[in-house]
Write a protein that holds these residues in place. Sequence first.
Motif, short mmCIF file in Angstrom:
data_model
loop_
_atom_site.label_atom_id
_atom_site.label_comp_id
_atom_site.label_asym_id
_atom_site.label_seq_id
_atom_site.Cartn_x
_atom_site.Cartn_y
_atom_site.Cartn_z
N THR A 14 0.83 -1.20 0.00
CA THR A 14 0.00 0.00 0.00
C THR A 14 0.86 1.25 0.00
N PHE A 15 1.87 1.24 0.88
CA PHE A 15 2.75 2.40 0.96
C PHE A 15 3.46 2.61 -0.38
N GLY A 16 3.93 1.51 -0.97
CA GLY A 16 4.62 1.60 -2.26
C GLY A 16 3.71 2.18 -3.34
N VAL A 17 2.48 1.69 -3.38
CA VAL A 17 1.54 2.16 -4.40
C VAL A 17 1.25 3.64 -4.22
N LEU A 18 1.02 4.04 -2.96
CA LEU A 18 0.74 5.45 -2.70
C LEU A 18 1.94 6.31 -3.07
N LEU A 19 3.13 5.81 -2.74
CA LEU A 19 4.35 6.56 -3.05
C LEU A 19 4.50 6.71 -4.56
N PHE A 20 4.25 5.61 -5.27
CA PHE A 20 4.35 5.62 -6.73
C PHE A 20 3.41 6.66 -7.33
N MET A 21 2.21 6.77 -6.74
CA MET A 21 1.26 7.74 -7.27
C MET A 21 1.63 9.17 -6.89
N ALA A 22 2.20 9.32 -5.69
CA ALA A 22 2.47 10.67 -5.19
C ALA A 22 3.82 11.21 -5.64
N LEU A 23 4.75 10.30 -5.96
CA LEU A 23 6.12 10.72 -6.25
C LEU A 23 6.23 11.80 -7.34
N PRO A 24 5.53 11.63 -8.47
CA PRO A 24 5.64 12.69 -9.49
C PRO A 24 5.29 14.07 -8.93
N ASN A 25 4.23 14.11 -8.13
CA ASN A 25 3.82 15.40 -7.57
C ASN A 25 4.86 15.94 -6.60
N LEU A 26 5.43 15.03 -5.79
CA LEU A 26 6.42 15.48 -4.82
C LEU A 26 7.67 16.04 -5.52
N LEU A 27 8.09 15.34 -6.58
CA LEU A 27 9.27 15.81 -7.32
C LEU A 27 9.02 17.17 -7.95
N ILE A 28 7.83 17.33 -8.49
CA ILE A 28 7.48 18.61 -9.10
C ILE A 28 7.59 19.72 -8.06
N LEU A 29 7.10 19.42 -6.87
CA LEU A 29 7.15 20.39 -5.78
C LEU A 29 8.59 20.79 -5.50
N VAL A 30 9.48 19.77 -5.39
CA VAL A 30 10.88 20.04 -5.08
C VAL A 30 11.53 20.86 -6.19
N ILE A 31 11.32 20.44 -7.43
CA ILE A 31 12.06 21.06 -8.53
C ILE A 31 11.55 22.45 -8.86
N SER A 32 10.32 22.76 -8.41
CA SER A 32 9.78 24.09 -8.71
C SER A 32 10.55 25.18 -7.95
N PHE A 33 11.27 24.78 -6.88
CA PHE A 33 12.05 25.76 -6.12
C PHE A 33 13.52 25.75 -6.51
N ALA B 80 -3.78 -2.28 -2.06
CA ALA B 80 -3.91 -0.93 -1.49
C ALA B 80 -5.34 -0.69 -1.03
N ALA B 81 -6.31 -1.04 -1.90
CA ALA B 81 -7.71 -0.84 -1.55
C ALA B 81 -8.09 -1.73 -0.36
N TYR B 82 -7.53 -2.95 -0.35
CA TYR B 82 -7.85 -3.89 0.72
C TYR B 82 -7.32 -3.39 2.06
N TYR B 83 -6.10 -2.91 2.02
CA TYR B 83 -5.51 -2.37 3.25
C TYR B 83 -6.33 -1.19 3.77
N MET B 84 -6.66 -0.31 2.83
CA MET B 84 -7.38 0.90 3.18
C MET B 84 -8.72 0.60 3.85
N GLU B 85 -9.41 -0.44 3.35
CA GLU B 85 -10.75 -0.70 3.85
C GLU B 85 -10.78 -1.63 5.05
#
Lengths: 262, 279
Positions: A14-33, B80-85
């Motif tokens: 879960t953490f990996g998946v969330l990180l994978f989804m959020a990473l592009p946004n986080l990098l954009i944030l860093v590089i914008s400065f 991920a969905a399973y963990y979340m729920e």
Amino acid sequence: MTRSSMPSILQITTFGVLLFMALPNLLILVISFNSAATLAFPPTGLSLKWYANVFSTPSFAVGIKQSLLLAATSCAVSMVLGVLASLAIVRFRFFGRQAANVFVMAPLFVPEIVMGIAMLLWANTVLFISNTAVLVVLHCLIVLPYVVRLVVANLQGMDPNLESAAMLLGARPHQAFLHVTLPLLGKGLLGAAVFAIVMSFHNFTATMFLVGNSPTLPVAAYQYIRTENDPTVAALSTLTMLGGILAVYLMEKWIGLERLVR
Amino acid sequence: MRQRLVPYLLVVPSFILIVTLLMGLSSVLGWSLDDGTGSGATFAQYESLVTNASYRRFFTSSLWLAGVATAVALVLGFPAAYYMETKASPRQRKLIFAALLAMFLSDYVLKMFGLVLILGRTGLVNKLLLWLGVTDEPFRLMFNEFGVLVGLISGILPYMILSLNGVIARLDKRLQEAAALLGAAPWQVFLLITVPLCVPGILAGTMLSFLLSLNSFVTPMLLGGGRVDMIAVFIFDQSINLGNLPLGSAAAGILFLISAAAILALTVAGDRFHRRFQR
């Protein structure tokens, strides 16, 4: 044994998946400065100049204006159309009600790229229609199904007896709507409007066909990414992310996040 | 009598709007059958799309990429969905939910731009690998199918997870417990009880993700660098850049048919599932 190790694997995934989804946004944030005019890692210094650059880049200035105008207009139009249609679908029993429901949802089933070319060809058959007007029609089509879905859900959650009571006490139907239904729906409508604005603001694929030479913000950003190579787009992204976070906050406040997807 | 007209009057404005789309769609059909004379109709465009291998590649490659991206997103999104729920605390859950929605609402073009920062020659991954000494040469992570797949997966994951967590939240825990009590191993419980109960969400998420990937234009352009063939790019190039409206329209017609077939197939599958399990 497995009972204690299962959650940890799940947690890591879960953490990996969330990180994978959020990473592009986080990098954009860093590089914008980043102070250097490159998109490479790691950043070399701190600077706010790219934020200033967003507003002095002509195509972005035009894009922001165009996108805001488009989002506001198509939100207003599709809200009016959507609320009227939702009232018919929820509050009335009439011949063809189910068909009307499906018909209003039709744009959802048309691939966006097909919608883009379809509206381009439609615009060619209509004389004297401006680019912006066609874009408004296109965005209304894209947004309408979502508006109807959200408003229908809200209406269904509302007690119809309240309207009946108002009419029993002598209110005309339109008065009951204006003084009872609308205020009760208030927050749901605001939430649907925010959703409509976000959907319109970020639309790219279908819009691409119709922008001509007044690009919307996503199209301007796309063209910039393809030709330039500096962090201005990163600064722009950070600004739109702030807008996105605001939208999520408002929707949570007004309709509740759960309601949006269920 | 007037009362009975009210609902029709209420839906008329929306109808007029939808009719513009239908007019547009019929123009697409008309152009795709155009034979150049303006009077006759021909299937030549459709024929060349099917028979010409370089045209066909756009379709096969899109279908393949969309299929792989959807499968990977399902495999990654389900846990991920399973963990979340089921495992997350209410607070955690709300946080993940808000993050997902923020992702869902964030700009697609800019998200792909963020991935360029990760996968590019001087991007995060290559810098990290060079620094670690894993490689001396930067890897080629984009401008190929791999880059496009990463982009597609990243784009559809929020949709997939948001489609799955509804069914997972409604899971009847007692069924899993009963199976475990009767001696099923955890993986058996998962494959024989949990997954079948989640089929409606899996179908919905799969359909949405597949169609979104199939339609993707930004991803093949920014992460594929124009080197990866996808239908949306073909349609745009033909109808806008090359001015070949008949061919572009015919390709759009085929894309429309593919989408309709996918929606129909999954709807039928969903109905069957309902008849079998929800009596």
